[in-house]
Design an enzyme around this catalytic site. Structure first.
Site, PDB file in Angstrom:
ATOM      1  N   GLY A  14     -60.168 -56.816 -22.821  1.00 16.91           N
ATOM      2  CA  GLY A  14     -59.304 -56.855 -23.738  1.00 16.91           C
ATOM      3  C   GLY A  14     -59.613 -55.392 -24.579  1.00 16.91           C
ATOM      4  N   ARG A  77     -57.765 -57.473 -15.759  1.00 15.51           N
ATOM      5  CA  ARG A  77     -57.560 -58.121 -14.586  1.00 15.51           C
ATOM      6  C   ARG A  77     -58.414 -57.053 -13.695  1.00 15.51           C
ATOM      7  NH1 ARG A  77     -51.433 -58.597 -15.532  1.00 15.51           N
ATOM      8  NH2 ARG A  77     -51.840 -61.007 -15.033  1.00 15.51           N
ATOM      9  N   ASP A  78     -57.617 -56.817 -12.361  1.00 15.28           N
ATOM     10  CA  ASP A  78     -58.004 -55.908 -11.336  1.00 15.28           C
ATOM     11  C   ASP A  78     -59.795 -55.790 -11.236  1.00 15.28           C
ATOM     12  OD1 ASP A  78     -55.775 -54.292 -11.079  1.00 15.28           O
ATOM     13  OD2 ASP A  78     -55.969 -53.873 -13.202  1.00 15.28           O
ATOM     14  N   ASP A 119     -67.940 -59.987 -21.329  1.00 21.96           N
ATOM     15  CA  ASP A 119     -68.819 -60.369 -19.994  1.00 21.96           C
ATOM     16  C   ASP A 119     -68.001 -60.335 -18.721  1.00 21.96           C
ATOM     17  OD1 ASP A 119     -66.323 -61.973 -20.590  1.00 21.96           O
ATOM     18  OD2 ASP A 119     -67.387 -63.664 -20.492  1.00 21.96           O
ATOM     19  N   THR A 142     -66.414 -56.471 -27.575  1.00 19.74           N
ATOM     20  CA  THR A 142     -65.593 -57.396 -27.571  1.00 19.74           C
ATOM     21  C   THR A 142     -65.239 -58.068 -29.114  1.00 19.74           C
ATOM     22  OG1 THR A 142     -65.148 -59.812 -27.050  1.00 19.74           O
ATOM     23  CG2 THR A 142     -67.196 -59.130 -26.679  1.00 19.74           C
ATOM     24  N   ILE A 143     -64.055 -58.324 -29.402  1.00 21.28           N
ATOM     25  CA  ILE A 143     -63.862 -58.778 -30.892  1.00 21.28           C
ATOM     26  C   ILE A 143     -64.695 -60.285 -30.730  1.00 21.28           C
ATOM     27  CG2 ILE A 143     -61.803 -57.602 -31.182  1.00 21.28           C
ATOM     28  CD1 ILE A 143     -60.325 -60.278 -30.883  1.00 21.28           C
ATOM     29  N   ASP A 144     -64.731 -60.884 -29.655  1.00 23.85           N
ATOM     30  CA  ASP A 144     -65.251 -62.345 -29.603  1.00 23.85           C
ATOM     31  C   ASP A 144     -66.724 -62.459 -30.037  1.00 23.85           C
ATOM     32  OD1 ASP A 144     -62.747 -62.758 -28.721  1.00 23.85           O
ATOM     33  OD2 ASP A 144     -63.087 -62.999 -26.635  1.00 23.85           O
ATOM     34  N   ASP A 146     -69.187 -62.481 -28.297  1.00 27.40           N
ATOM     35  CA  ASP A 146     -69.800 -63.564 -27.371  1.00 27.40           C
ATOM     36  C   ASP A 146     -70.843 -63.242 -26.382  1.00 27.40           C
ATOM     37  OD1 ASP A 146     -67.739 -62.651 -25.880  1.00 27.40           O
ATOM     38  OD2 ASP A 146     -66.849 -64.227 -25.452  1.00 27.40           O
ATOM     39  N   ARG A 179     -49.300 -75.888 -50.315  1.00 29.47           N
ATOM     40  CA  ARG A 179     -49.094 -76.156 -48.971  1.00 29.47           C
ATOM     41  C   ARG A 179     -50.360 -76.006 -48.263  1.00 29.47           C
ATOM     42  NH1 ARG A 179     -44.124 -72.168 -47.655  1.00 29.47           N
ATOM     43  NH2 ARG A 179     -42.474 -73.676 -47.732  1.00 29.47           N
ATOM     44  N   MET A 186     -58.700 -65.332 -33.224  1.00 31.29           N
ATOM     45  CA  MET A 186     -58.852 -65.596 -31.473  1.00 31.29           C
ATOM     46  C   MET A 186     -60.564 -65.770 -31.725  1.00 31.29           C
ATOM     47  SD  MET A 186     -57.150 -62.161 -29.984  1.00 31.29           S
ATOM     48  CE  MET A 186     -55.550 -62.357 -29.056  1.00 31.29           C
ATOM     49  N   GLY A 187     -61.216 -65.354 -30.288  1.00 29.46           N
ATOM     50  CA  GLY A 187     -62.493 -65.535 -30.159  1.00 29.46           C
ATOM     51  C   GLY A 187     -62.832 -66.359 -28.764  1.00 29.46           C
ATOM     52  N   ARG A 188     -61.971 -66.664 -28.088  1.00 32.20           N
ATOM     53  CA  ARG A 188     -62.272 -67.496 -26.779  1.00 32.20           C
ATOM     54  C   ARG A 188     -62.971 -68.669 -27.126  1.00 32.20           C
ATOM     55  NH1 ARG A 188     -63.563 -64.626 -21.478  1.00 32.20           N
ATOM     56  NH2 ARG A 188     -65.528 -64.076 -22.692  1.00 32.20           N
ATOM     57  N   GLU A 239     -59.183 -70.283 -31.754  1.00 29.69           N
ATOM     58  CA  GLU A 239     -57.977 -70.495 -30.779  1.00 29.69           C
ATOM     59  C   GLU A 239     -58.870 -71.666 -29.597  1.00 29.69           C
ATOM     60  OE1 GLU A 239     -57.299 -67.004 -28.711  1.00 29.69           O
ATOM     61  OE2 GLU A 239     -59.091 -66.437 -27.997  1.00 29.69           O
ATOM     62  N   ARG A 283     -47.803 -75.160 -42.773  1.00 28.33           N
ATOM     63  CA  ARG A 283     -47.352 -74.182 -41.973  1.00 28.33           C
ATOM     64  C   ARG A 283     -48.678 -73.498 -41.260  1.00 28.33           C
ATOM     65  NH1 ARG A 283     -43.232 -75.899 -43.728  1.00 28.33           N
ATOM     66  NH2 ARG A 283     -41.487 -74.859 -44.716  1.00 28.33           N
ATOM     67  N   ARG A 292     -57.179 -57.160 -32.829  1.00 23.45           N
ATOM     68  CA  ARG A 292     -57.733 -56.187 -31.880  1.00 23.45           C
ATOM     69  C   ARG A 292     -57.079 -54.677 -31.984  1.00 23.45           C
ATOM     70  NH1 ARG A 292     -57.223 -59.153 -26.212  1.00 23.45           N
ATOM     71  NH2 ARG A 292     -55.860 -57.199 -25.642  1.00 23.45           N
TER      72      ARG A 292
HETATM   73  O1  F6P Z   1     -61.477 -61.303 -25.448  1.00 24.49           O
HETATM   74  C1  F6P Z   1     -60.562 -60.751 -26.362  1.00 24.49           C
HETATM   75  C2  F6P Z   1     -59.516 -61.514 -26.461  1.00 24.49           C
HETATM   76  O2  F6P Z   1     -58.790 -60.976 -27.569  1.00 24.49           O
HETATM   77  C3  F6P Z   1     -59.817 -63.048 -26.777  1.00 24.49           C
HETATM   78  O3  F6P Z   1     -59.985 -63.279 -28.232  1.00 24.49           O
HETATM   79  C4  F6P Z   1     -58.476 -63.638 -26.338  1.00 24.49           C
HETATM   80  O4  F6P Z   1     -58.515 -65.103 -26.092  1.00 24.49           O
HETATM   81  C5  F6P Z   1     -58.013 -62.909 -25.341  1.00 24.49           C
HETATM   82  O5  F6P Z   1     -58.734 -61.650 -25.301  1.00 24.49           O
HETATM   83  C6  F6P Z   1     -56.481 -62.711 -25.116  1.00 24.49           C
HETATM   84  O6  F6P Z   1     -56.436 -61.929 -23.821  1.00 24.49           O
HETATM   85  P1  F6P Z   1     -54.866 -61.104 -23.521  1.00 24.49           P
HETATM   86  O7  F6P Z   1     -55.052 -59.684 -24.246  1.00 24.49           O
HETATM   87  O8  F6P Z   1     -54.955 -61.166 -21.999  1.00 24.49           O
HETATM   88  O9  F6P Z   1     -53.802 -61.834 -24.298  1.00 24.49           O
END
Ligand code: F6P
Length: 365
Positions: A14, A77-78, A119, A142-144, A146, A179, A186-188, A239, A283, A292
């Site tokens: 990503g 992918r790939d 990774d 990576t934004i995550d 991790d 509310r 995000m963050g996996r 997430e 909400r 990202r």
């Molecule tokens: O690893 C970066 C990330 O943005 C994660 O935080 C998120 O779970 C995932 O990629 C989303 O992937 P995609 O771009 O395939 O929707």
């Protein structure tokens, strides 16, 4: 020993803000400091498989420092070691096309491959290093946040800034309407973005994958605030968060990605449960890929630039199979194999977690 003349660089996985800053730093350092050529491989490992390679000159990287995304394109992918030709078709057949990718390396005279990615990208780089002895250097993004081998990945600070700004915006509307606002970030499988943006934005509840939550405890916190006159609350949920004994919420599957699981949707569940259990209107917002995009923060621009410079130095010093990373205030190298052995996740006993609890944040327990 073969003289190093040409570096190849690819951005995989990503995208995240700061990739262009790395590319720029690599091209400048290679040409100015070491008189090396650089070529860019397009769309991550897809470019290696299909021989999509272009020469990178100083003019190509002019003006890209503040730009989000990557001028080389990327793909999550790939995987050349498990490649599906017809990924849009119903039937998928996976092949090992890594030898074909190696031909691209040879035909383009690439002496060292710089792999910029998280990774998944680093695991593939390591496979090329082990199977073909391809000289590789990893650069962690990576934004995550991790990835091990670095205290922080570039891209994280920008995502954190975007998430914090979103929490600030939700705060005012939550307060006006009395509310509950649930924001999913995000963050996996790691809770870095949620925990740090929640701390920075004053989230009342922060739910992270590393600490499975109990919805009753979340509602208790919200009701307690309501009793004290605070009829609104901000809930920041990663997430990858899940209830104790519960499942991850999966939005989709991307079969030919290194990790096929795409998380998403926990905010709706949490928001609805809170409304049902407390009677307070709720909400939810899923921040998504906004995290990202856009221009990198100064921190990410500087970190990415330092990584780019040090990756070229590591290549010249033949530290192959290593990843550059920030350790304290210095850039150091770590074997990629060590860096990808396990993900870097929030330690529930850490100072950051203790601090969040000390300032009254509910972490779902
Ligand atoms: O690893 C970066 C990330 O943005 C994660 O935080 C998120 O779970 C995932 O990629 C989303 O992937 P995609 O771009 O395939 O929707």
């Amino acid at each position: 020993m073969k003289k190093i003349r040409k570096l190849g660089i690819l951005t995989g996985g990503g995208d995240c803000p700061g990739l262009n800053a790395v590319i720029r730093a690599v091209v400048h350092t290679a040409q100015r400091e070491f008189d090396l050529e650089v070529c860019g491989i397009l769309d991550g490992y897809a470019g290696l498989i299909h021989n999509h390679v272009r020469k990178l000159e100083l003019t190509d990287v002019s003006g890209i420092l503040p730009r989000g995304g990557t001028i080389l394109g990327t793909s999550n992918r790939d995987n050349p070691f498990r490649y599906a030709d017809d990924w849009r078709g119903v039937k998928k057949e996976y092949h090992d096309v890594s030898a074909q990718a190696m031909k691209t390396i040879e035909n383009n005279g690439i002496d060292v491959l710089l792999a910029v990615g998280g990774d998944g990208t680093q695991i593939i780089a390591q496979q090329f290093y082990e199977k073909y002895h391809l000289p590789v250097i990893g650069i962690p993004k990576t934004i995550d946040n991790d990835l091990n081998g670095t205290d922080v990945t570039f891209g994280f600070d920008t995502a954190l800034t975007i998430a914090t700004s979103a929490i600030d915006k939700l705060h005012s509307t939550a307060e006006s309407h009395h509310r509950i606002m649930v924001i999913e970030v995000m963050g996996r499988y790691a809770g870095w973005i949620a925990l740090e943006s929640g701390l920075a934005g004053g989230g009342d509840v922060i739910l992270i994958p590393e600490i499975p939550f109990v919805i009753g405890s979340v509602c208790e916190k919200i009701n307690d605030r309501a009793r004290k006159g605070k009829r609104f609350s901000l809930v920041v949920v990663a997430e990858g968060a899940r209830a104790e004994g519960g499942q991850l919420v999966v939005a989709r599957q991307v079969q030919d990605a290194c990790d096929p699981i795409r998380l998403g949707g926990i905010a709706a569940q949490v928001g609805n449960q809170i409304e049902d259990m407390t009677g307070i209107e709720s909400r939810y917002t899923i921040l998504g890929h906004v995290q990202r995009g856009g221009s990198p923060t100064p921190f990410d621009r500087i970190l990415a630039t330092r990584f780019g410079y040090h990756a070229v130095v590591a290549a010249v010093n033949r530290e192959f199979g290593c990843l550059v990373g920030l350790r304290g205030r210095e850039i150091k190298t770590t074997p990629i194999k060590e860096a990808v052995a396990e993900p870097r996740r929030v330690n529930p006993e850490s100072d950051l977690v203790k601090t969040a609890l000390a300032v009254g944040t509910c972490l779902g327990k």
